[in-house]
Design a protein around this motif. Structure first.
Motif, mmCIF file in Angstrom:
data_model
loop_
_atom_site.group_PDB
_atom_site.id
_atom_site.type_symbol
_atom_site.label_atom_id
_atom_site.label_comp_id
_atom_site.label_asym_id
_atom_site.label_seq_id
_atom_site.Cartn_x
_atom_site.Cartn_y
_atom_site.Cartn_z
ATOM 1 N N GLY A 115 0.830 -1.220 -0.006
ATOM 2 C CA GLY A 115 -0.205 0.039 -0.007
ATOM 3 C C GLY A 115 0.847 1.172 0.093
ATOM 4 N N VAL A 116 1.894 1.319 0.631
ATOM 5 C CA VAL A 116 2.777 2.494 0.837
ATOM 6 C C VAL A 116 3.556 2.481 -0.302
ATOM 7 N N PHE A 117 3.912 1.355 -1.149
ATOM 8 C CA PHE A 117 4.538 1.403 -2.514
ATOM 9 C C PHE A 117 3.701 2.090 -3.395
ATOM 10 N N ARG A 118 2.188 1.665 -3.580
ATOM 11 C CA ARG A 118 1.295 2.222 -4.506
ATOM 12 C C ARG A 118 1.206 3.568 -4.206
ATOM 13 N N ALA A 119 0.885 4.186 -2.952
ATOM 14 C CA ALA A 119 0.545 5.334 -2.629
ATOM 15 C C ALA A 119 1.689 6.558 -3.262
ATOM 16 N N SER A 120 2.916 6.012 -2.970
ATOM 17 C CA SER A 120 4.048 6.802 -3.184
ATOM 18 C C SER A 120 4.792 6.541 -4.490
#
Length: 294
Positions: A115-120
């Protein structure tokens, strides 16, 4: 091989003792949350390192806009064939100095941060040491990450580019390629090795259309000769179709304490960081070749 030995390990396989953790060593501060497998029998450990299910890890960390785009989980692997005079992670020189960690354990950690990777618009970066010292392990991590839809990156000198199979590179989105010098003699003085494998690896990446961020460390009195910088720019021009940025990294003294603690001879102790004017003039050389420079 002692922790004060700066000779390069074998490029592939290595000796059995290269994988054994000595009684006392500098350890990465960033393996928290990963299962340590110090009780695995030696023969099993070696077999698993060869098949890529187990790797030798210095540390991992979450970083932003440093080792590729977005927020990234950067994994530092142990083992490197180069002996760069300015290395700020000399505790990654030897594979035996890392912690044995399962590929599946790291993949579980990557899954947690999707989720962090997708958001950033981030992902994972395999660094070192030299990631291509452990090609089977790196290959498993890259394949697993791609299956999860995670952006993948390797940070490498390219010296062991021959260790990267086409199948591995099919799972690589970005390569941070460190071009340490454009002059052959300077490259050997900086690293103890030859320049040609880095050029060959860059040529291969360009032929496959894999994005490159080219990196160059600017060291006063070592890599800052204008002719050397121009030669670096000319090498990077070979890969113009895939080079999206060039990073000029100013030399710093942040690794000095590690060299001292390991009992290694640090030859750049009295070298100052490059002046802002030198950094900017060096960046301008790469801009004059049409590159986006950071």
């Amino acid at each position: 091989m002692s922790t004060t030995d700066t000779s390069a390990p074998a490029a592939s396989g290595g000796r059995d003792q290269d994988f054994l953790a000595p009684a006392a060593r500098l350890r990465g501060a960033g393996i928290g949350g990963l299962e340590e497998l110090s009780d695995i029998e030696r023969s099993d450990r070696l077999a698993r390192m060869r098949d890529g299910s187990l790797g030798s890890i210095h540390s991992w960390e979450l970083v932003t806009a440093v080792d590729g785009p977005g927020t990234r989980m950067t994994v530092f692997l142990n083992g490197c064939p180069l002996r760069c005079q300015y290395c700020h992670n000399p505790d990654t020189f030897l594979m035996k100095d890392g912690e044995p960690v399962e590929a599946e354990e790291l993949l579980r950690r990557m899954r947690r941060y999707r989720g962090v990777f997708r958001a950033s618009k981030g992902g994972i970066t395999l660094s070192g040491g030299e990631v291509l010292m452990q090609p089977a392990f790196a290959g498993r991590l890259l394949e697993g990450a791609k299956k999860m839809g995670i952006h993948t990156c390797i940070d490498t000198s390219g010296f062991l580019g021959a260790n990267a199979s086409d199948e591995m590179l099919d799972n690589v989105d970005l390569v941070l390629l460190d071009v340490k010098s454009g002059d052959e003699e300077t490259y050997k003085r900086v690293t103890g090795r030859q320049l040609a494998p880095t050029i060959a690896f860059g040529d291969r990446l360009a032929a496959k259309g894999i994005e490159i961020w080219a990196r160059f460390v600017l060291v006063p009195g070592l890599t800052d000769d204008p002719e050397n910088i121009e030669k670096v720019a000319q090498i990077i021009e070979r890969w113009r179709n895939v080079v999206s940025r060039v990073e000029v990294l100013p030399f710093h003294q942040m690794g000095t304490d590690k060299w001292d603690a390991l009992g290694l001879n640090y030859t750049l102790r009295d070298v100052p960081p490059p002046s802002p004017e030198l950094v900017e003039s060096t960046r301008e050389v790469f801009r004059s070749h049409g590159f986006t420079v950071h």
